[in-house]
Design a protein around this motif. Structure first.
Motif, PDB file in Angstrom:
ATOM      1  N   ARG A  38       7.787  11.430  50.898  1.00 21.28           N
ATOM      2  CA  ARG A  38       7.954  11.014  52.288  1.00 21.28           C
ATOM      3  C   ARG A  38       9.249  10.211  52.394  1.00 21.28           C
ATOM      4  NH1 ARG A  38       3.902   7.201  55.992  1.00 21.28           N
ATOM      5  NH2 ARG A  38       4.898   7.690  58.010  1.00 21.28           N
ATOM      6  N   VAL A  39      10.085  10.554  53.371  1.00 26.36           N
ATOM      7  CA  VAL A  39      11.417   9.953  53.449  1.00 26.36           C
ATOM      8  C   VAL A  39      11.600   9.224  54.778  1.00 26.36           C
ATOM      9  CG1 VAL A  39      13.893  10.364  53.381  1.00 26.36           C
ATOM     10  CG2 VAL A  39      12.358  11.774  51.977  1.00 26.36           C
ATOM     11  N   PHE A  40      12.038   7.965  54.677  1.00 24.67           N
ATOM     12  CA  PHE A  40      12.443   7.177  55.836  1.00 24.67           C
ATOM     13  C   PHE A  40      13.960   7.003  55.791  1.00 24.67           C
ATOM     14  CE2 PHE A  40       8.089   5.952  55.039  1.00 24.67           C
ATOM     15  CZ  PHE A  40       7.516   5.840  56.313  1.00 24.67           C
ATOM     16  N   VAL A  41      14.624   7.239  56.918  1.00 30.57           N
ATOM     17  CA  VAL A  41      16.067   7.038  57.015  1.00 30.57           C
ATOM     18  C   VAL A  41      16.323   5.880  57.971  1.00 30.57           C
ATOM     19  CG1 VAL A  41      18.278   8.026  57.703  1.00 30.57           C
ATOM     20  CG2 VAL A  41      16.575   9.466  56.556  1.00 30.57           C
ATOM     21  N   LEU A  42      17.035   4.863  57.490  1.00 32.41           N
ATOM     22  CA  LEU A  42      17.388   3.715  58.324  1.00 32.41           C
ATOM     23  C   LEU A  42      18.775   3.936  58.905  1.00 32.41           C
ATOM     24  CD1 LEU A  42      16.210   0.803  55.992  1.00 32.41           C
ATOM     25  CD2 LEU A  42      14.848   2.187  57.589  1.00 32.41           C
ATOM     26  N   ASP A  43      18.845   3.995  60.222  1.00 38.60           N
ATOM     27  CA  ASP A  43      20.112   4.294  60.904  1.00 38.60           C
ATOM     28  C   ASP A  43      20.443   3.152  61.852  1.00 38.60           C
ATOM     29  OD1 ASP A  43      22.263   5.347  62.301  1.00 38.60           O
ATOM     30  OD2 ASP A  43      21.404   7.364  62.403  1.00 38.60           O
ATOM     31  N   ARG A  44      21.633   2.601  61.715  1.00 40.68           N
ATOM     32  CA  ARG A  44      22.039   1.496  62.587  1.00 40.68           C
ATOM     33  C   ARG A  44      22.255   1.946  64.020  1.00 40.68           C
ATOM     34  NH1 ARG A  44      27.039  -1.454  59.813  1.00 40.68           N
ATOM     35  NH2 ARG A  44      26.747  -2.765  61.646  1.00 40.68           N
ATOM     36  N   GLY A  45      22.520   3.228  64.225  1.00 41.60           N
ATOM     37  CA  GLY A  45      22.811   3.748  65.554  1.00 41.60           C
ATOM     38  C   GLY A  45      21.555   4.043  66.357  1.00 41.60           C
ATOM     39  N   ILE A  94      12.583  10.204  40.395  1.00 42.89           N
ATOM     40  CA  ILE A  94      11.488  10.711  41.225  1.00 42.89           C
ATOM     41  C   ILE A  94      10.415  11.337  40.350  1.00 42.89           C
ATOM     42  CG2 ILE A  94      10.874  12.452  42.950  1.00 42.89           C
ATOM     43  CD1 ILE A  94      13.624  11.951  44.238  1.00 42.89           C
ATOM     44  N   ARG A  95      10.844  12.130  39.364  1.00 46.56           N
ATOM     45  CA  ARG A  95       9.870  12.779  38.479  1.00 46.56           C
ATOM     46  C   ARG A  95       9.164  11.764  37.577  1.00 46.56           C
ATOM     47  NH1 ARG A  95       8.832  17.528  40.866  1.00 46.56           N
ATOM     48  NH2 ARG A  95      10.571  19.011  40.819  1.00 46.56           N
ATOM     49  N   ASP A 152       6.903   0.285  52.130  1.00 43.46           N
ATOM     50  CA  ASP A 152       6.606   0.500  50.711  1.00 43.46           C
ATOM     51  C   ASP A 152       7.334   1.754  50.229  1.00 43.46           C
ATOM     52  OD1 ASP A 152       4.925  -1.692  50.705  1.00 43.46           O
ATOM     53  OD2 ASP A 152       3.115  -0.514  51.090  1.00 43.46           O
ATOM     54  N   ALA A 153       8.005   1.672  49.109  1.00 39.95           N
ATOM     55  CA  ALA A 153       8.754   2.818  48.585  1.00 39.95           C
ATOM     56  C   ALA A 153       9.043   2.603  47.108  1.00 39.95           C
ATOM     57  CB  ALA A 153      10.063   2.996  49.343  1.00 39.95           C
ATOM     58  N   GLU A 154       9.187   3.705  46.388  1.00 38.45           N
ATOM     59  CA  GLU A 154       9.532   3.641  44.969  1.00 38.45           C
ATOM     60  C   GLU A 154      11.001   3.936  44.714  1.00 38.45           C
ATOM     61  OE1 GLU A 154       5.449   4.572  45.830  1.00 38.45           O
ATOM     62  OE2 GLU A 154       7.160   5.925  46.070  1.00 38.45           O
ATOM     63  N   LEU A 155      11.730   4.272  45.785  1.00 40.24           N
ATOM     64  CA  LEU A 155      13.148   4.627  45.638  1.00 40.24           C
ATOM     65  C   LEU A 155      13.906   4.200  46.882  1.00 40.24           C
ATOM     66  CD1 LEU A 155      14.635   7.938  44.291  1.00 40.24           C
ATOM     67  CD2 LEU A 155      15.372   7.117  46.519  1.00 40.24           C
ATOM     68  N   ARG A 189       6.405   8.725  45.736  1.00 39.88           N
ATOM     69  CA  ARG A 189       5.765   9.294  46.924  1.00 39.88           C
ATOM     70  C   ARG A 189       6.528   8.956  48.190  1.00 39.88           C
ATOM     71  NH1 ARG A 189       4.172  13.061  45.042  1.00 39.88           N
ATOM     72  NH2 ARG A 189       3.124  13.535  47.015  1.00 39.88           N
ATOM     73  N   THR A 190       7.315   7.867  48.162  1.00 41.91           N
ATOM     74  CA  THR A 190       8.044   7.444  49.362  1.00 41.91           C
ATOM     75  C   THR A 190       9.441   6.982  48.970  1.00 41.91           C
ATOM     76  OG1 THR A 190       5.963   6.661  50.331  1.00 41.91           O
ATOM     77  CG2 THR A 190       7.991   5.964  51.409  1.00 41.91           C
ATOM     78  N   ALA A 191      10.418   7.353  49.798  1.00 39.85           N
ATOM     79  CA  ALA A 191      11.804   6.941  49.567  1.00 39.85           C
ATOM     80  C   ALA A 191      12.393   6.425  50.869  1.00 39.85           C
ATOM     81  CB  ALA A 191      12.636   8.114  49.042  1.00 39.85           C
TER      82      ALA A 191
END
Length: 555
Positions: free
Chosen positions: A312-319, A282-283, A373-376, A288-290
């Motif tokens: 900025r964090v997006f969490v993908l949840d199957r539920g 991250i450093r 779009d994400a770097e991580l 900027r986005t994960a």
């Protein structure tokens, strides 16, 4: 103004108001820190956190040892110590007056040192060793001269600790493949945000192994169990003879088939090294986005600490909502809102299909074709037992190493404990389960009476600002089942009990941490609350405390 006899002083009314406000409160003074007022019954860890007193947190059950404190004055004003806490303090080598802040409730004024120096071990309760080896077979115990414990996580370290009590004269070897001493795996997410140091996660004093005459082989893996010759082979070529083995090799992250995983910027998180690598990425890449694949406890906790780095964090949840296996819809939606306020966006019914990358991660493609779009990208979709060692040795292996209630494997000389086991078709992956399994294995090894039974393991979300407990079943299953739910309109506080035949079978608590211990104990005991239903439905859950006391006295 001249006062006449019997005329109330103008300040008397204000004084009575102040006394009413502070009724039921006591003084808690932290050495080299603030003095605060706290409610009777509050835990010292909660008081410290609310007062911004630096203190580590972990399992919050008195087992991991992350938050020891010393009571300098007012020891009699703290809730009684239980056996699990006592054993943790013994393992830490902490002296008289020390407690675990997460399970110590104030009942009167106290002065606390939040950073106690570690000194000579406290004397163990004389009844503890006898309790552990009730019904011991002396001939069997004398025949066990050499024991090897493979795995140095919570299950392995606890097994070594308990085995030293049960087998005071045996040669005891502990083998761990990580280079670090025993550490708090539940807090590694804090390394990502740099809110904790590696050293702060260490849970045992430096001479823990030496003081217990345990030969601790750190940073070396066990490569084979030679059952014919009763030897454990290590990666450095050494062979350790044994009379008994305890396999506590734990688990590793489960990575679903996601195309592109392995590119620079794609991670799992299970160890200190994993967390450090994420922080450094991250450093270094100025992320900027994960995207986090998986909305379970680990995924949400990691999301919080990554977000603390202004990512900025997006969490993908199957539920359909976060923690859908632990929460009902109402609680899940409240947690969803609270996560959103923390800068975490949860995408429900979403799965990753492909990690987009050139020389490093640039985004994640979902099954529906959407791209983020994400770097991580962090994959946190569960764990898989490290049962290969047992499988190669010819032990019975299912979803993990197959064990009975005594933690015996298919070989009478080999036991297994912790995340690696398959017990009655279940895998727990929880700290309390590993501790109890290790205690059972040590007892059974010397012929004592013990059986593993953890019917309702509690799940707690360790995200600052979200106090959440889920234990047992979360929805009524028909028949004689029913629920008692209390939700304050316009707030994010929610309580729910699930009853089966009048007995507690599960609970969800959001926003009332003072209830966690009593609710967990009540569900674990299957407490009969039929006589207290009216009080519970009115939100008077103090009835649980009284019912628990009555149940304890009746035994």
């Amino acid at each position: 103004m001249t006062e006449t006899p019997g005329t109330p002083h103008p300040g008397d009314g204000l004084l009575r108001v102040a006394e009413a406000v502070h009724a039921g409160e006591v003084s808690v003074a932290f050495r080299n820190g603030p003095t605060v007022l706290a409610k009777v019954g509050d835990k010292l860890l909660d008081i410290a956190e609310a007062s911004q007193v630096p203190m580590e947190s972990g399992c919050r059950m008195g087992m991991c040892g992350s938050d020891p404190i010393r009571i300098l004055e007012g020891e009699q004003n703290v809730s009684p110590m239980r056996s699990a806490e006592r054993r943790t303090l013994e393992r830490l080598g902490l002296g008289t007056g020390c407690r675990m802040a997460c399970v110590s409730r104030v009942q009167g004024p106290v002065i606390v040192d939040p950073q106690p120096a570690r000194d000579a071990p406290i004397e163990a309760d004389a009844d503890e060793p006898r309790r552990l080896v009730t019904g011991v077979d002396d001939a069997l115990r004398q025949s066990i001269r050499r024991v090897v414990v493979v795995g140095a996580g919570v299950a392995g370290v606890t097994a070594a600790e308990e085995l030293r009590r049960a087998l005071p004269d045996a040669e005891l070897t502990l083998v761990g493949d990580e280079p670090y001493p025993f550490y708090n795996r539940m807090s590694i997410t804090r390394l990502v945000s740099e809110s904790a140091s590696i050293e702060s996660l260490y849970l045992n004093r430096r001479d823990w192994a030496e003081s217990r005459r345990i030969d601790y082989r750190r940073g070396v893996a066990a490569t084979a169990i030679d059952r014919a010759n009763h030897e454990v082979e290590l990666a450095d070529g050494q062979r350790l003879p044994y009379d008994r083995v305890v396999v506590a090799t734990g688990a590793r992250p489960l990575v679903p088939p996601i195309d592109g995983f392995g590119a620079d910027g794609s991670f799992v998180m299970r160890t200190i090294d994993d967390a450090v690598q994420i922080q450094q990425h991250i450093r270094r890449r100025r992320c900027r986005t994960a995207v986090i694949v998986g909305g379970g406890l680990l995924g949400l906790e990691a999301a919080y600490y990554i977000a603390q780095l202004e990512v900025r964090v997006f969490v993908l949840d199957r539920g359909p909502w976060p923690l859908s296996r632990q929460l009902d819809e109402q609680a899940g939606m409240l947690v969803w809102e609270m996560l959103s306020d923390l800068g975490i966006e949860v995408r429900s019914r979403a799965e990753a299909q492909r990690i987009l990358a050139d020389d490093r991660v640039t985004g994640v493609e979902l099954l529906d074709g959407t791209e983020i779009d994400a770097e991580l990208c962090l994959v946190a979709t569960g764990i898989i037992p490290n049962s290969e060692l047992a499988d190669a040795a010819g032990l019975e292996v299912g979803a993990g190493i197959t064990v009975d209630d005594g933690m015996n494997t298919s070989d009478p000389h080999i036991f297994a404990v912790g995340d690696v086991v398959d017990h009655d078709g279940r895998r727990y992956g929880l700290w309390p389960a590993s501790v109890e399994q290790a205690q059972v294995a040590a007892t059974k090894m010397v012929g004592g009476e013990a059986a593993y039974r953890l019917a309702a393991p509690p799940a707690r979300l360790k995200v600052p600002g979200i106090d959440l407990l889920s234990v047992g079943v979360v929805d009524a299953r028909g028949g004689e089942s029913r629920t008692v739910a209390v939700s304050a309109y316009g707030t994010r506080r929610y309580r729910k009990l699930v009853l089966e035949d009048g007995r507690l079978a599960g609970a969800i608590i959001l926003g009332s941490p003072e209830l966690f211990d009593n609710v967990t104990a009540a569900v674990e005991q299957g407490l009969d609350v039929g006589a207290d239903l009216d009080a519970l439905e009115q939100g008077k859950w103090q009835a649980l405390s009284r019912a628990l006391e009555d149940e304890t006295l009746a035994r």
